[in-house]
Design a protein around this motif. Structure first.
Motif, PDB file in Angstrom:
ATOM      1  N   LYS A 143      42.188  60.019  56.934  1.00  0.00           N
ATOM      2  CA  LYS A 143      42.122  59.010  55.873  1.00  0.00           C
ATOM      3  C   LYS A 143      40.709  59.043  55.283  1.00  0.00           C
ATOM      4  CE  LYS A 143      43.344  54.222  54.782  1.00  0.00           C
ATOM      5  NZ  LYS A 143      43.932  52.971  55.265  1.00  0.00           N
ATOM      6  N   VAL A 144      40.625  59.239  53.997  1.00  0.00           N
ATOM      7  CA  VAL A 144      39.321  59.361  53.323  1.00  0.00           C
ATOM      8  C   VAL A 144      39.316  58.509  52.058  1.00  0.00           C
ATOM      9  CG1 VAL A 144      38.940  61.705  54.183  1.00  0.00           C
ATOM     10  CG2 VAL A 144      40.045  61.360  51.949  1.00  0.00           C
ATOM     11  N   LEU A 145      38.105  58.324  51.532  1.00  0.00           N
ATOM     12  CA  LEU A 145      37.964  57.545  50.309  1.00  0.00           C
ATOM     13  C   LEU A 145      37.038  58.292  49.348  1.00  0.00           C
ATOM     14  CD1 LEU A 145      37.304  53.728  50.045  1.00  0.00           C
ATOM     15  CD2 LEU A 145      35.740  55.298  48.899  1.00  0.00           C
ATOM     16  N   GLY A 146      37.468  58.355  48.101  1.00  0.00           N
ATOM     17  CA  GLY A 146      36.606  58.871  47.034  1.00  0.00           C
ATOM     18  C   GLY A 146      36.326  57.746  46.057  1.00  0.00           C
ATOM     19  N   HIS A 147      35.064  57.655  45.628  1.00  0.00           N
ATOM     20  CA  HIS A 147      34.671  56.562  44.739  1.00  0.00           C
ATOM     21  C   HIS A 147      33.945  57.128  43.524  1.00  0.00           C
ATOM     22  CE1 HIS A 147      31.133  54.161  43.416  1.00  0.00           C
ATOM     23  NE2 HIS A 147      32.031  53.213  43.273  1.00  0.00           N
ATOM     24  N   ALA A 148      34.149  56.481  42.389  1.00  0.00           N
ATOM     25  CA  ALA A 148      33.432  56.884  41.172  1.00  0.00           C
ATOM     26  C   ALA A 148      32.859  55.648  40.513  1.00  0.00           C
ATOM     27  CB  ALA A 148      34.379  57.596  40.207  1.00  0.00           C
ATOM     28  N   THR A 149      31.692  55.808  39.877  1.00  0.00           N
ATOM     29  CA  THR A 149      31.125  54.697  39.127  1.00  0.00           C
ATOM     30  C   THR A 149      30.782  55.136  37.719  1.00  0.00           C
ATOM     31  OG1 THR A 149      29.577  52.833  39.262  1.00  0.00           O
ATOM     32  CG2 THR A 149      28.657  55.018  39.653  1.00  0.00           C
ATOM     33  N   SER A 150      30.628  54.161  36.858  1.00  0.00           N
ATOM     34  CA  SER A 150      30.283  54.418  35.465  1.00  0.00           C
ATOM     35  C   SER A 150      29.612  53.161  34.937  1.00  0.00           C
ATOM     36  CB  SER A 150      31.582  54.723  34.696  1.00  0.00           C
ATOM     37  OG  SER A 150      31.298  55.079  33.375  1.00  0.00           O
ATOM     38  N   GLY A 151      28.824  53.321  33.872  1.00  0.00           N
ATOM     39  CA  GLY A 151      28.163  52.159  33.300  1.00  0.00           C
ATOM     40  C   GLY A 151      26.873  51.833  34.021  1.00  0.00           C
ATOM     41  N   PRO A 152      26.071  50.896  33.473  1.00  0.00           N
ATOM     42  CA  PRO A 152      24.776  50.591  34.051  1.00  0.00           C
ATOM     43  C   PRO A 152      24.890  49.816  35.366  1.00  0.00           C
ATOM     44  CG  PRO A 152      25.240  49.102  32.236  1.00  0.00           C
ATOM     45  CD  PRO A 152      26.342  50.121  32.247  1.00  0.00           C
ATOM     46  N   ALA A 153      24.084  50.201  36.351  1.00  0.00           N
ATOM     47  CA  ALA A 153      23.957  49.458  37.603  1.00  0.00           C
ATOM     48  C   ALA A 153      25.317  49.131  38.227  1.00  0.00           C
ATOM     49  CB  ALA A 153      23.133  48.173  37.391  1.00  0.00           C
ATOM     50  N   LEU A 154      26.163  50.169  38.362  1.00  0.00           N
ATOM     51  CA  LEU A 154      27.478  50.040  39.022  1.00  0.00           C
ATOM     52  C   LEU A 154      28.415  49.072  38.297  1.00  0.00           C
ATOM     53  CD1 LEU A 154      26.378  49.808  42.808  1.00  0.00           C
ATOM     54  CD2 LEU A 154      27.224  51.843  41.624  1.00  0.00           C
ATOM     55  N   GLN A 155      28.457  49.125  36.976  1.00  0.00           N
ATOM     56  CA  GLN A 155      29.300  48.171  36.251  1.00  0.00           C
ATOM     57  C   GLN A 155      30.788  48.421  36.479  1.00  0.00           C
ATOM     58  OE1 GLN A 155      29.415  48.600  32.017  1.00  0.00           O
ATOM     59  NE2 GLN A 155      30.132  46.516  31.664  1.00  0.00           N
ATOM     60  N   GLN A 156      31.193  49.700  36.492  1.00  0.00           N
ATOM     61  CA  GLN A 156      32.610  50.030  36.650  1.00  0.00           C
ATOM     62  C   GLN A 156      32.770  50.862  37.907  1.00  0.00           C
ATOM     63  OE1 GLN A 156      33.317  52.107  32.929  1.00  0.00           O
ATOM     64  NE2 GLN A 156      31.899  50.645  32.028  1.00  0.00           N
ATOM     65  N   ASN A 157      33.827  50.587  38.636  1.00  0.00           N
ATOM     66  CA  ASN A 157      34.045  51.298  39.890  1.00  0.00           C
ATOM     67  C   ASN A 157      35.507  51.644  40.090  1.00  0.00           C
ATOM     68  OD1 ASN A 157      31.305  51.225  41.409  1.00  0.00           O
ATOM     69  ND2 ASN A 157      31.543  49.171  40.558  1.00  0.00           N
ATOM     70  N   LEU A 158      35.721  52.844  40.629  1.00  0.00           N
ATOM     71  CA  LEU A 158      37.075  53.329  40.907  1.00  0.00           C
ATOM     72  C   LEU A 158      37.136  53.767  42.362  1.00  0.00           C
ATOM     73  CD1 LEU A 158      39.299  55.617  38.744  1.00  0.00           C
ATOM     74  CD2 LEU A 158      38.834  56.280  41.106  1.00  0.00           C
ATOM     75  N   VAL A 159      38.213  53.395  43.022  1.00  0.00           N
ATOM     76  CA  VAL A 159      38.397  53.733  44.430  1.00  0.00           C
ATOM     77  C   VAL A 159      39.702  54.496  44.590  1.00  0.00           C
ATOM     78  CG1 VAL A 159      38.852  52.772  46.720  1.00  0.00           C
ATOM     79  CG2 VAL A 159      37.053  51.784  45.303  1.00  0.00           C
ATOM     80  N   CYS A 160      39.641  55.611  45.308  1.00  0.00           N
ATOM     81  CA  CYS A 160      40.845  56.423  45.551  1.00  0.00           C
ATOM     82  C   CYS A 160      40.910  56.721  47.044  1.00  0.00           C
ATOM     83  CB  CYS A 160      40.755  57.713  44.729  1.00  0.00           C
ATOM     84  SG  CYS A 160      42.152  58.836  44.961  1.00  0.00           S
ATOM     85  N   VAL A 161      41.909  56.134  47.729  1.00  0.00           N
ATOM     86  CA  VAL A 161      42.083  56.359  49.165  1.00  0.00           C
ATOM     87  C   VAL A 161      43.159  57.423  49.355  1.00  0.00           C
ATOM     88  CG1 VAL A 161      42.717  55.326  51.381  1.00  0.00           C
ATOM     89  CG2 VAL A 161      41.373  54.008  49.723  1.00  0.00           C
ATOM     90  N   MET A 162      42.864  58.403  50.197  1.00  0.00           N
ATOM     91  CA  MET A 162      43.800  59.521  50.410  1.00  0.00           C
ATOM     92  C   MET A 162      44.070  59.701  51.897  1.00  0.00           C
ATOM     93  SD  MET A 162      41.995  62.064  47.637  1.00  0.00           S
ATOM     94  CE  MET A 162      40.397  61.342  47.954  1.00  0.00           C
ATOM     95  N   GLU A 163      45.294  60.144  52.213  1.00  0.00           N
ATOM     96  CA  GLU A 163      45.695  60.300  53.607  1.00  0.00           C
ATOM     97  C   GLU A 163      46.397  61.638  53.833  1.00  0.00           C
ATOM     98  OE1 GLU A 163      48.012  56.978  54.976  1.00  0.00           O
ATOM     99  OE2 GLU A 163      46.696  55.530  53.976  1.00  0.00           O
ATOM    100  N   GLY A 164      46.199  62.182  55.029  1.00  0.00           N
ATOM    101  CA  GLY A 164      46.968  63.354  55.443  1.00  0.00           C
ATOM    102  C   GLY A 164      48.177  62.878  56.225  1.00  0.00           C
ATOM    103  N   ARG A 165      49.314  63.530  56.039  1.00  0.00           N
ATOM    104  CA  ARG A 165      50.512  63.082  56.761  1.00  0.00           C
ATOM    105  C   ARG A 165      51.159  64.244  57.491  1.00  0.00           C
ATOM    106  NH1 ARG A 165      52.706  59.810  51.541  1.00  0.00           N
ATOM    107  NH2 ARG A 165      51.108  58.204  51.575  1.00  0.00           N
TER     108      ARG A 165
END
Lengths: 317, 350
Positions: B328-350
């Motif tokens: 189980k892992v997590l990838g994160h992305a940000t955009s905008g000044p000082a972490l204004q926008q954030n995206l979280v993507c959790v992924m799993e192996g099955r």
């Protein structure tokens, strides 16, 4: 040598923006040398006033006139300023909470060194003598506690309803390696295209990827400077930077041996006589004026040959 | 909901890209790698989405030139976002959820070295009250860093520890443009750049591009032996006005983490933190405990290509599922000044 040709480019535009009632009230205040805050739904006062409350999303309608003094709540030292910033030499940006406000305002503080600023420090506005109604009408300076005798007042200043924000960005623009070989060829009076290894089409200028097949064009093909007008338009509209008096013709010229037309000017013929299928030849500038530029070709002019059959260029429109 | 997985990932990161700002010539081999990993061709991709900005390229419609790299005859189903390709990935994931397509390839690219990046990014701020002062991204991050220092939420040592771990990990990343750990003492002895931040606290200006392949159900299993199944993906944004945000926390990152059902069980997280203190803000906002391994790739402090660094975090995290390192892992992305926008993507192996 860099594999690409590069040149400086400046992209600039003066943005004219209407302010609306909230930002307009704030900027009018600055023109009057007064700091205006807006009351949020939870009672806090924000400077600058947001148009809509960040929590309730209701329009902000209540304004509060505030003193032009405040407290630094965070700061940083700009050791290498960039163009357009409030000072050309090193200075401080700070978050400043204006007295009577509850949220900080980002602005500049004019101090000589990072030793002269600290969190909690008192600052006051130093107003420009001539104010336009913009955040650049003031910077902050350390407040020595004496009342600002030099504070201007202009209560009758005209209301600000629009601002002009000049934006200018400098780039080092690079042509792709394929385009670079095209421009280097022009410096020798040659027109170089490249053939896509898949669809066999000859692109001029050559491209980093054939738009049909997604592979770089590779095999070099030297093209004739004679071709056929595939389509054209008559330019009647004057615009800034125009070099030729309208009306004149801008056309797509399909060079003999190419599969993609090149855009250029058609001169030495009245605009109304230019037609699809017309045969044209490049008119080169004197050799001493050549550079790595398509402008080495001044324009295209009629060859006097009979027009090409539509069938010879119908797949290249 | 359809089961969708990350099944392909390719990247290039460098200090100066000697090529055009539309980067078609860089994208061609990246897309080629994605085809090779999945065994697919252009015709197997149902949807394409890219992330880029003309402000970075210094020319209009740069994304249209970039799609030359796809080869778009016959025409393809294509879209674009002026955001990191992580958000292009979000759009592609939604597209697959609609059932219209089963596969997608997303890519991002940017040649930040063509201009002055920290200045160009002032154009993402409020155009009335901020842009006329040209506050650059580094200074905004520095103001955020000092708020946390003054509040006792972190100290200089904590920032240097983030940097030291990142640059040590970056030694194993062939795409890092800055690498090489030293020690907290050595890092703290270096001069300030934007007090309280030193240059190593700020991500290096980076050129680059990246692509990720998504696929649903059996198509995913066909392309990858151990797909990284997306068990949660969400993004959120904070307001435009810097002054009305609490910059020592990240409300939008908290909301994104809550929307994916929390981060319990995540073993490895790749966080897109372009400034050292922002990793601390994100670790707390995303609820990642001390046992979670952060940024084994070296993260954004080692390389931070605009418009692909967020997607690269998702790709790097997905690789840890593919190779069996984690479940189980997590990838994160940000955009905008000082972490204004954030995206979280959790992924799993099955």
């Amino acid at each position: 040598m860099s594999r690409t040709l590069q040149a400086p480019v400046t992209v600039a535009f003066d943005y004219t923006r209407s302010t609306g009632p909230v930002i307009g009230r704030f900027l009018t205040g600055l023109k009057q040398a007064t700091i205006v805050g807006g009351r949020l739904s939870d009672g806090r006062v924000a400077v600058p006033p947001p148009e809509y409350d960040p929590v309730s999303h209701q329009a902000v309608t209540e304004f509060v006139e505030l003193p032009d003094t405040g407290t630094v709540t965070s700061w940083t030292w700009v050791s290498e300023p960039v163009a357009g910033q409030p000072s050309e030499s090193a200075f401080a940006y700070a978050l400043i909470t204006i007295d009577g406000a509850d949220t900080p305002w980002l602005h500049a503080v004019d101090v000589a060194s990072p030793d002269d600023i600290s969190t909690g420090m008192r600052v006051r506005a130093r107003w420009a003598a001539e104010r336009t109604g913009a955040v650049t009408d003031l910077v902050f300076v350390p407040d020595d506690g004496t009342t600002s005798a030099d504070r201007p007042t202009e209560p009758d200043a005209e209301e600000v309803s629009r601002i002009i924000t000049p934006v200018s960005l400098d780039y080092r623009y690079a042509a792709s390696p394929e385009e670079s070989s095209f421009f280097r060829g022009l410096a020798e009076g040659r027109i170089l295209g490249q053939r896509c290894p898949k669809c066999r089409k000859v692109y001029v200028p050559p491209r980093g990827a054939c738009p049909t097949d997604g592979v770089p064009t590779s095999e070099e093909v030297e093209l004739s400077d004679v071709g056929t007008v595939t389509t054209f338009c008559v330019v009647n509209v004057p615009f800034m930077g125009q070099k030729i008096k309208p009306p004149y013709v801008s056309a797509y010229v399909l060079l003999d041996g190419a599969d993609i037309a090149l855009q250029h000017l058609i001169l030495e013929i009245p605009a109304e006589e230019v037609r699809m299928g017309m045969r044209v030849k490049a008119v080169w500038k004197p050799r001493e004026e050549w550079g790595t530029s398509i402008e080495n070709i001044s324009h295209f002019a009629p060859t006097g040959e009979p027009d090409a059959d539509f069938d010879t260029y119908k797949h290249h429109l | 909901m359809r089961d969708v997985a990350v099944v392909g990932f390719a990247q290039r990161q460098m200090k100066d890209f000697d090529g055009s700002p539309s980067m078609a010539e860089l994208l061609v081999p990246i897309l080629g790698e994605c085809y090779e990993q999945t065994g697919w061709q252009k015709k197997d991709i149902g949807f394409w989405c890219s992330g880029s900005s003309d402000y970075l390229a210094g020319r209009s419609f740069s994304f249209v030139s970039a799609i030359d790299a796809i080869g778009v005859l016959p025409p393809v189903n294509e879209s674009h976002v002026e955001m990191d390709a992580a958000w292009a990935l979000y759009e592609a994931w939604l597209k697959i959820q609609t059932g219209e397509v089963d596969t997608a390839l997303v890519f991002g690219f940017g040649k930040a070295s063509a201009g002055v990046l920290r200045r160009t990014l002032a154009l993402q701020l409020d155009p009335y009250t901020m842009t006329p002062l040209w506050p650059d991204t580094v200074c905004l991050a520095a103001l955020q860093a000092r708020l946390g220092l003054d509040a006792g939420l972190w100290d200089e040592n904590a920032l240097a520890e983030v940097v030291n771990r990142s640059l040590t990990d970056a030694e194993k990343n062939e795409y890092a443009v800055r690498a090489g750990g030293s020690s907290v003492e050595e890092l703290l002895a270096r001069p300030m750049f934007a007090d309280p931040l030193r240059k190593h606290d700020c991500a290096p200006v980076t050129d680059g591009a990246a692509a990720i392949v998504l696929a649903a159900g059996d198509r995913a299993r066909e392309a990858n032996q151990r797909p990284a199944w997306i068990s949660g993906i969400a993004h959120s944004s904070d307001g435009l006005h810097l002054g009305t945000r609490d910059l020592t926390t990240s409300g939008s990152a908290e909301r994104a983490a809550a929307a994916v059902g929390g981060t319990d069980g995540v073993q490895i997280a790749e966080l897109h933190a372009p400034f050292s203190h922002q990793e601390l803000v994100l670790r707390s906002a995303l609820g990642l405990g001390e046992d979670v391994r952060l940024n084994p790739s070296g993260g954004a402090l080692a390389a931070n290509p605009m418009f692909s660094a967020g997607a690269i975090r998702i790709g790097e995290a997905a690789k840890k599922i593919w190779d069996g390192t984690a479940d189980k892992v997590l990838g994160h992305a940000t955009s905008g000044p000082a972490l204004q926008q954030n995206l979280v993507c959790v992924m799993e192996g099955r």
